[in-house]
Design an enzyme around this catalytic site. Sequence first.
Site, mmCIF file in Angstrom:
data_model
loop_
_atom_site.group_PDB
_atom_site.id
_atom_site.type_symbol
_atom_site.label_atom_id
_atom_site.label_comp_id
_atom_site.label_asym_id
_atom_site.label_seq_id
_atom_site.Cartn_x
_atom_site.Cartn_y
_atom_site.Cartn_z
ATOM 1 N N HIS A 136 52.500 -21.469 20.890
ATOM 2 C CA HIS A 136 52.985 -22.781 20.486
ATOM 3 C C HIS A 136 52.644 -23.894 21.461
ATOM 4 O O HIS A 136 53.049 -25.038 21.240
ATOM 5 C CB HIS A 136 54.511 -22.757 20.313
ATOM 6 C CG HIS A 136 54.963 -22.104 19.054
ATOM 7 N ND1 HIS A 136 55.100 -22.778 17.866
ATOM 8 C CD2 HIS A 136 55.302 -20.826 18.777
ATOM 9 C CE1 HIS A 136 55.512 -21.952 16.915
ATOM 10 N NE2 HIS A 136 55.647 -20.758 17.448
ATOM 11 N N LYS A 171 62.096 -36.496 18.492
ATOM 12 C CA LYS A 171 61.534 -35.291 19.094
ATOM 13 C C LYS A 171 62.296 -35.050 20.387
ATOM 14 O O LYS A 171 62.959 -35.953 20.898
ATOM 15 C CB LYS A 171 60.051 -35.482 19.442
ATOM 16 C CG LYS A 171 59.134 -35.780 18.250
ATOM 17 C CD LYS A 171 57.722 -36.089 18.732
ATOM 18 C CE LYS A 171 56.798 -36.391 17.555
ATOM 19 N NZ LYS A 171 56.557 -35.204 16.720
ATOM 20 N N ARG A 172 62.185 -33.841 20.928
ATOM 21 C CA ARG A 172 62.754 -33.662 22.257
ATOM 22 C C ARG A 172 62.027 -34.604 23.214
ATOM 23 O O ARG A 172 60.841 -34.903 23.052
ATOM 24 C CB ARG A 172 62.652 -32.209 22.718
ATOM 25 C CG ARG A 172 61.266 -31.666 22.895
ATOM 26 C CD ARG A 172 61.318 -30.159 23.185
ATOM 27 N NE ARG A 172 59.997 -29.560 23.189
ATOM 28 C CZ ARG A 172 59.228 -29.432 24.269
ATOM 29 N NH1 ARG A 172 59.662 -29.861 25.438
ATOM 30 N NH2 ARG A 172 58.032 -28.877 24.197
ATOM 31 N N LYS A 177 55.097 -36.229 24.878
ATOM 32 C CA LYS A 177 55.379 -36.763 23.540
ATOM 33 C C LYS A 177 55.426 -38.285 23.548
ATOM 34 O O LYS A 177 55.446 -38.917 22.502
ATOM 35 C CB LYS A 177 56.688 -36.176 23.009
ATOM 36 C CG LYS A 177 56.596 -34.670 22.739
ATOM 37 C CD LYS A 177 57.907 -34.101 22.234
ATOM 38 C CE LYS A 177 57.843 -32.595 22.028
ATOM 39 N NZ LYS A 177 57.025 -32.190 20.878
ATOM 40 N N THR A 203 56.025 -30.401 13.372
ATOM 41 C CA THR A 203 56.388 -30.234 11.964
ATOM 42 C C THR A 203 57.156 -31.443 11.441
ATOM 43 O O THR A 203 57.193 -31.670 10.233
ATOM 44 C CB THR A 203 57.243 -28.963 11.743
ATOM 45 O OG1 THR A 203 58.374 -28.987 12.615
ATOM 46 C CG2 THR A 203 56.419 -27.714 11.994
ATOM 47 N N LYS A 209 57.339 -33.515 7.660
ATOM 48 C CA LYS A 209 58.556 -33.887 6.931
ATOM 49 C C LYS A 209 58.562 -35.369 6.596
ATOM 50 O O LYS A 209 58.945 -35.775 5.489
ATOM 51 C CB LYS A 209 59.789 -33.521 7.770
ATOM 52 C CG LYS A 209 59.927 -32.033 8.042
ATOM 53 C CD LYS A 209 60.878 -31.765 9.203
ATOM 54 C CE LYS A 209 60.765 -30.333 9.676
ATOM 55 N NZ LYS A 209 61.416 -30.090 10.969
#
Length: 844
Positions: A380, A574-575, A580, A685, A689
Amino acid sequence: MTENDKGSSLVFLTKKVPAVARPSAEEPWEVASNISYHAQYNPHFSPFKFDAEQAFYATARSVRDQLIQRWNDTCYHNHKNDPKQTYYLSMEYLQGRALTNAIGNLGIQGAYADALTKLGHEIEEIAEMEKDAALGNGGLGRLASCFLDSMATLNLPAWGYGLRYRYGLFKQKISKDGQEELAEDWLDKFSPWELVRHDVVFPVRFFGHVEVSSTGTRKWVGGEVIQALAYDVPIPGYKTKNTISLRLWDAKTRAEDFNLFQFNDGQYQSAAQLHSNAQQICAVLYPGDTTENGKILRLKQQFFLCKISEQDIIARFKERRDGKVACQWSEFHTKVAVQLNDTHPALAIPELMRLLLDVEELAWDEAWDVTSRTIAYTNHTVLPEALEKWSHAIMWKLLPRHLEIIEEIDKRFKEVVRRDHTPMESKLPMMQILDSSNPEKPVVRMANLCVVSSHIVNGVAQLHTEILKSELFADYVSLWPNKFQNKTNGITPRRWLHFCNQELSNIITKWLKTDTWITNLDLLSGLRQFADNDDLHSEWASAKMSSKNRLAQFVFKVTGVQIDSNTLFDIQIKRIHEYKRQLLNILGAVYRYKKLKEMSTEERKKETPRTIMIGGKAFATYTNAKRIVKLVIDVGSVVNNDPDTKDYLKVVFVPNYNVSVAELLIPGSELSQHISTAGMEASGTSNMKFALNGCLIIGTLDGANVEIREEIGADNFFVFGATADEVPRLRKERENGMFKPDPRFEEAKHFIRSGAFGTYDYNPLLDSLEGNSGYGRGDYFLVGQDFPSYIDAQAEVDKAYKNEARSISSRSLSTQGGGRFLSHCTGKQFELDIEGIEEKFVPQ
């Protein structure tokens, strides 16, 4: 007693609705009777009231009746037919609320809504009473849950294995000081969904030593031994009887492990030491590991999951033979497939070897053949800190026999390379499992262990898999080119559109004249023929506005910030992590705010009003991530109260992000930010969505963004930033002092340093974006590099939003491209790639 008291009294209720056990209830009056039965005969609360919380637990128990029946039928059917089964090992599962999902999958929403009305409650009110199961943190856990949902819906024989965390990761509280961490309280009462299995208990050993017999056989003995107890959570498929299980393990001790003599002698802590050690194992997800005790506890957690799950798998394998035939281990891989969700369950490899070698007494080659044919590994991440490396010393201390086995695997692997792949021998220092490059601190590379030992290694997006094959695991590809595969992550459309965005779901069903798209998202392409239909656009806009209004009410409830549903809702959830790039997002907001302040009133009226929402948890010891959260909060407190700009820009940090929060944020979003440094996000993901819910995306060409852009069209994806193949060169140029920052980037940083957002010292955070190299410097995640193209892309978003007809059409197109990202597709890939996994329909 007043009429209001009567209405909420259980005594009054059972006179009105007879309490009768009806576990197969489908008609509203039967359902109401069964709920009443659970309220009266499974009492967890005082009988003198029946408020929303009591009603939720009774309702959940009523639904669980049906799940237990289906679960039992599924287990019996699989026991009788003995198919090959997939066993999914994951440290995380993000299930979300189960009530709405369960009654939706069972097709009994209407019956339960009507039944609860008879009992004086609304189903929406009751569903709100459920707390999210605190079993995960981010995409890893959400993928695991979507995978189980799809396996159940596809009628594939599968089990999930995880840990029953008492306090989860943490509950996030936001104050003026930033993020605070509190223990999650999801189990303060109990979970109505789980089934404790008192007959499924296994011992788990830690520490101890390896005992060698006179014949050379080895046995792990001594140390501390605790017990693992199983809790099953039924996972129903959609419109199918198939109901699989998520088995969660909890740690406990036996009565004889309590030292009564020490307790009576006043040595209370010593008397219950083993009990305390057991409680720590499943206390929290990802305990801090900056200390040796923290590292040992994390390793304990991982081994606990692997050891008990594999012991259970073997027990079930033997059980299906009913003792009538001898266990043929050569058949094991034809009945069992073990999928490792990232490196956390990597200890499943040496543990399966240990069970086969030391308990079942197989020879090494036979045990290795069974293990390597059984284990498959999903990678991952390419982040170095997430590719786990465990200290040789700590592993030897906690798991001495497993380290011996890992050393033997490593030794034999190197022998194979030297014998059969001589040109690759020079690559062994990076390929071997044991890394002794620092003799004082040797480590075990868990990702290398997974690659060497698995028969399949898969990435989770096309770009990610190519990076694995061309960079991270390139040397292994030379040895085993057919071992590496891509399985792009997927999502379940039931939870992420049909249940959480019913207005849009109904519109899609109406225009397609079928609801079969719910299990076959490829049918969404049928909407393309209506892309220019004004009636569809009008309905679509109405559904989006309903979702935005719900989201605005929620934001006001949890933050006190009033947001305008007529503004562009721009969301990143998101975390919190530097790669990110929530920092890029908030720097862009700072720059936007500064420009608005410099405009005249008339100039501002020409701008696109925007509400920026950011949500996610920063790991408790991740200092820079917590600084980013603090910056978002400080910027919001200034921007949201500035009379000059508050009608044109709001910045909101949404606290305690989880699945239930996402179910409000995603339907209400119009622009979603997926802006990680290219090549660093394995898949993602949430991007799927958002797109499925008719949301435009601004993002880099990273992870599954690449494939999403292909499906929804480049015109509906606002792309910016460096590409993955450019990143190494840009970092090198930065190190060589060749980077020239954009004036807008410098302007945003200077504005923060000016104290415009308070007195908090943001210099350490901003310093990480400056300099050319060095720890905490050099802008490793290329925020400065991508900032100008990010600002330009946001300007394009503003233009597109002003053209409402174009905006609505784009949203429609983004939904139409969702078929490729159905988690059924991932499940089907597993079905095809794992030989022998086949659909097994449970008879109605």
